[in-house]
Design a protein around this motif. Sequence first.
Motif, PDB file in Angstrom:
ATOM      1  N   ASP A 194      46.646  46.968  54.502  1.00 29.98           N
ATOM      2  CA  ASP A 194      47.724  46.036  54.822  1.00 29.98           C
ATOM      3  C   ASP A 194      48.574  45.840  53.568  1.00 29.98           C
ATOM      4  O   ASP A 194      48.068  45.936  52.453  1.00 29.98           O
ATOM      5  CB  ASP A 194      47.154  44.670  55.244  1.00 29.98           C
ATOM      6  N   VAL A 195      49.845  45.561  53.756  1.00 33.68           N
ATOM      7  CA  VAL A 195      50.715  45.361  52.593  1.00 33.68           C
ATOM      8  C   VAL A 195      50.253  44.136  51.809  1.00 33.68           C
ATOM      9  O   VAL A 195      50.119  43.054  52.369  1.00 33.68           O
ATOM     10  CB  VAL A 195      52.193  45.165  53.026  1.00 33.68           C
ATOM     11  N   HIS A 196      49.960  44.322  50.571  1.00 37.99           N
ATOM     12  CA  HIS A 196      49.541  43.206  49.724  1.00 37.99           C
ATOM     13  C   HIS A 196      49.646  43.630  48.264  1.00 37.99           C
ATOM     14  O   HIS A 196      49.896  44.792  47.972  1.00 37.99           O
ATOM     15  CB  HIS A 196      48.119  42.766  50.067  1.00 37.99           C
ATOM     16  N   HIS A 197      49.462  42.659  47.367  1.00 38.53           N
ATOM     17  CA  HIS A 197      49.633  42.930  45.952  1.00 38.53           C
ATOM     18  C   HIS A 197      48.358  42.596  45.185  1.00 38.53           C
ATOM     19  O   HIS A 197      47.366  42.212  45.789  1.00 38.53           O
ATOM     20  CB  HIS A 197      50.843  42.153  45.441  1.00 38.53           C
ATOM     21  N   HIS A 198      48.408  42.728  43.871  1.00 37.01           N
ATOM     22  CA  HIS A 198      47.170  42.591  43.104  1.00 37.01           C
ATOM     23  C   HIS A 198      47.328  41.762  41.829  1.00 37.01           C
ATOM     24  O   HIS A 198      48.381  41.786  41.196  1.00 37.01           O
ATOM     25  CB  HIS A 198      46.631  43.975  42.734  1.00 37.01           C
ATOM     26  N   ILE A 199      46.256  41.091  41.499  1.00 32.16           N
ATOM     27  CA  ILE A 199      46.134  40.439  40.198  1.00 32.16           C
ATOM     28  C   ILE A 199      45.024  41.166  39.459  1.00 32.16           C
ATOM     29  O   ILE A 199      43.924  41.335  39.996  1.00 32.16           O
ATOM     30  CB  ILE A 199      45.745  38.947  40.342  1.00 32.16           C
ATOM     31  N   TYR A 200      45.330  41.598  38.261  1.00 34.30           N
ATOM     32  CA  TYR A 200      44.347  42.379  37.499  1.00 34.30           C
ATOM     33  C   TYR A 200      44.007  41.663  36.208  1.00 34.30           C
ATOM     34  O   TYR A 200      44.898  41.351  35.416  1.00 34.30           O
ATOM     35  CB  TYR A 200      44.930  43.753  37.179  1.00 34.30           C
ATOM     36  N   ASN A 201      42.736  41.391  36.009  1.00 38.13           N
ATOM     37  CA  ASN A 201      42.294  40.762  34.764  1.00 38.13           C
ATOM     38  C   ASN A 201      41.937  41.848  33.752  1.00 38.13           C
ATOM     39  O   ASN A 201      40.981  42.593  33.935  1.00 38.13           O
ATOM     40  CB  ASN A 201      41.085  39.859  35.041  1.00 38.13           C
ATOM     41  N   GLU A 202      42.741  41.910  32.703  1.00 34.39           N
ATOM     42  CA  GLU A 202      42.583  42.991  31.725  1.00 34.39           C
ATOM     43  C   GLU A 202      41.297  42.865  30.917  1.00 34.39           C
ATOM     44  O   GLU A 202      40.817  43.848  30.364  1.00 34.39           O
ATOM     45  CB  GLU A 202      43.788  43.020  30.769  1.00 34.39           C
ATOM     46  N   ASP A 203      40.776  41.642  30.845  1.00 32.10           N
ATOM     47  CA  ASP A 203      39.533  41.456  30.091  1.00 32.10           C
ATOM     48  C   ASP A 203      38.317  41.848  30.907  1.00 32.10           C
ATOM     49  O   ASP A 203      37.396  42.484  30.401  1.00 32.10           O
ATOM     50  CB  ASP A 203      39.395  39.992  29.651  1.00 32.10           C
ATOM     51  N   THR A 204      38.304  41.454  32.165  1.00 27.58           N
ATOM     52  CA  THR A 204      37.104  41.669  32.975  1.00 27.58           C
ATOM     53  C   THR A 204      37.205  42.896  33.871  1.00 27.58           C
ATOM     54  O   THR A 204      36.189  43.354  34.392  1.00 27.58           O
ATOM     55  CB  THR A 204      36.865  40.457  33.894  1.00 27.58           C
ATOM     56  N   GLY A 205      38.425  43.406  34.072  1.00 28.63           N
ATOM     57  CA  GLY A 205      38.607  44.525  34.998  1.00 28.63           C
ATOM     58  C   GLY A 205      38.631  44.079  36.445  1.00 28.63           C
ATOM     59  O   GLY A 205      38.711  44.903  37.352  1.00 28.63           O
ATOM     60  N   MET A 206      38.559  42.772  36.678  1.00 29.22           N
ATOM     61  CA  MET A 206      38.518  42.291  38.059  1.00 29.22           C
ATOM     62  C   MET A 206      39.883  42.445  38.738  1.00 29.22           C
ATOM     63  O   MET A 206      40.918  42.210  38.131  1.00 29.22           O
ATOM     64  CB  MET A 206      38.083  40.830  38.104  1.00 29.22           C
ATOM     65  N   LEU A 207      39.838  42.837  39.981  1.00 36.22           N
ATOM     66  CA  LEU A 207      41.056  43.073  40.746  1.00 36.22           C
ATOM     67  C   LEU A 207      41.034  42.189  41.985  1.00 36.22           C
ATOM     68  O   LEU A 207      40.096  42.240  42.774  1.00 36.22           O
ATOM     69  CB  LEU A 207      41.083  44.557  41.153  1.00 36.22           C
ATOM     70  N   LEU A 208      42.065  41.337  42.113  1.00 40.42           N
ATOM     71  CA  LEU A 208      42.130  40.416  43.244  1.00 40.42           C
ATOM     72  C   LEU A 208      43.314  40.759  44.127  1.00 40.42           C
ATOM     73  O   LEU A 208      44.341  41.228  43.640  1.00 40.42           O
ATOM     74  CB  LEU A 208      42.342  38.981  42.747  1.00 40.42           C
ATOM     75  N   ASP A 209      43.193  40.441  45.395  1.00 42.19           N
ATOM     76  CA  ASP A 209      44.307  40.646  46.319  1.00 42.19           C
ATOM     77  C   ASP A 209      45.230  39.442  46.349  1.00 42.19           C
ATOM     78  O   ASP A 209      44.790  38.303  46.194  1.00 42.19           O
ATOM     79  CB  ASP A 209      43.771  40.865  47.733  1.00 42.19           C
ATOM     80  N   VAL A 210      46.497  39.724  46.575  1.00 43.64           N
ATOM     81  CA  VAL A 210      47.475  38.671  46.847  1.00 43.64           C
ATOM     82  C   VAL A 210      48.121  39.039  48.178  1.00 43.64           C
ATOM     83  O   VAL A 210      48.702  40.115  48.305  1.00 43.64           O
ATOM     84  CB  VAL A 210      48.569  38.632  45.767  1.00 43.64           C
ATOM     85  N   ALA A 211      47.979  38.175  49.159  1.00 38.67           N
ATOM     86  CA  ALA A 211      48.571  38.474  50.468  1.00 38.67           C
ATOM     87  C   ALA A 211      50.077  38.628  50.317  1.00 38.67           C
ATOM     88  O   ALA A 211      50.712  37.932  49.518  1.00 38.67           O
ATOM     89  CB  ALA A 211      48.250  37.360  51.455  1.00 38.67           C
TER      90      ALA A 211
END
Lengths: 141, 141
Positions: A94-111
């Motif tokens: 589905d169309v969505h965007h991302h938040i990326y934490n450069e320290d932890t490598g964690m990748l989160l979705d943004v609707a």
Amino acid sequence: MIVLTDNDINTGRVQALLAEHAIRPTSQRVQIAAVLFAQPQHLSADLVMSKVNRTRPIVSKATVYNTLNLFAKKGLIREVIIDSGKVFYDSNTDVHHHIYNEDTGMLLDVAADEMVIENLPDIPANTETTGIDVIIRVKNK
Amino acid sequence: MIVLTDNDINTGRVQALLAEHAIRPTSQRVQIAAVLFAQPQHLSADLVMSKVNRTRPIVSKATVYNTLNLFAKKGLIREVIIDSGKVFYDSNTDVHHHIYNEDTGMLLDVAADEMVIENLPDIPANTETTGIDVIIRVKNK
DNA sequence: GTCAGTGCAAACCCTTTGCAGAAAG
DNA sequence: CTTTCTGCAAAGGGTTTGCACTGAC
């Protein structure tokens, strides 16, 4: 958004999903799809391989890469390019965007509907848009 | 936006630019900076090296990479990650976005004020935003 | 003189490829 | 049967690293 359970392998739902996308459902592909669609998630090729081969060797590295590239080309999953030298595969197309934490490598979705992106620029003549990637990069305070 | 000419090497403007960013102006760094800031552009490490060494060997590969990473860390240039396995360095650090042609590899700038990006999502607690990358991917029709 | 920067080659990591054997329809 | 897929190991491409030498201040 596609979410499948292990049981969907037995009922043929995974196989059907692949067939819908014109992908021949070999056993390796079915196993890889089952891992990817167990939940919406972002996995590297490496992680996919170790998850599939958790209990015993099922797929080789070459097949993991071949399969992920195939799935991405067929629109079953989305490549997320965050980092040079590493691709994540997102089981949510589905169309969505991302938040990326450069320290932890964690990748989160943004609707997609959380953000407003408007006034897209004109693109060059004789080209068409294939996608818009938005990555919000954060670091720990 | 910073733009320098070859002559700015002789006048010490390049050296001053580096010094402003707390970068010791060695001769290799000055040469690399002169190439980067000759115009607003997107260069790969490879291209930077061949441009600097056009007439005779001036920098080694290791120094090109060390220097580009240093410049990026000091905020003199911006890394643009488009493709797994290749980084572009953008000599324009003003906030702006990109259009990437997947067929030709061409990378175009989009001025920040051409687009509207609003309602940025909340980011996780104890993190801060380091940048927002927007890449519009296009292909030839 | 001291510390940072440079160059070289080797190491690295992720990804792709070539090819022979296996499996799908 | 024919075509596509798989597995292995080797090759590939971009980037980083270890270490001795050089250069900046």
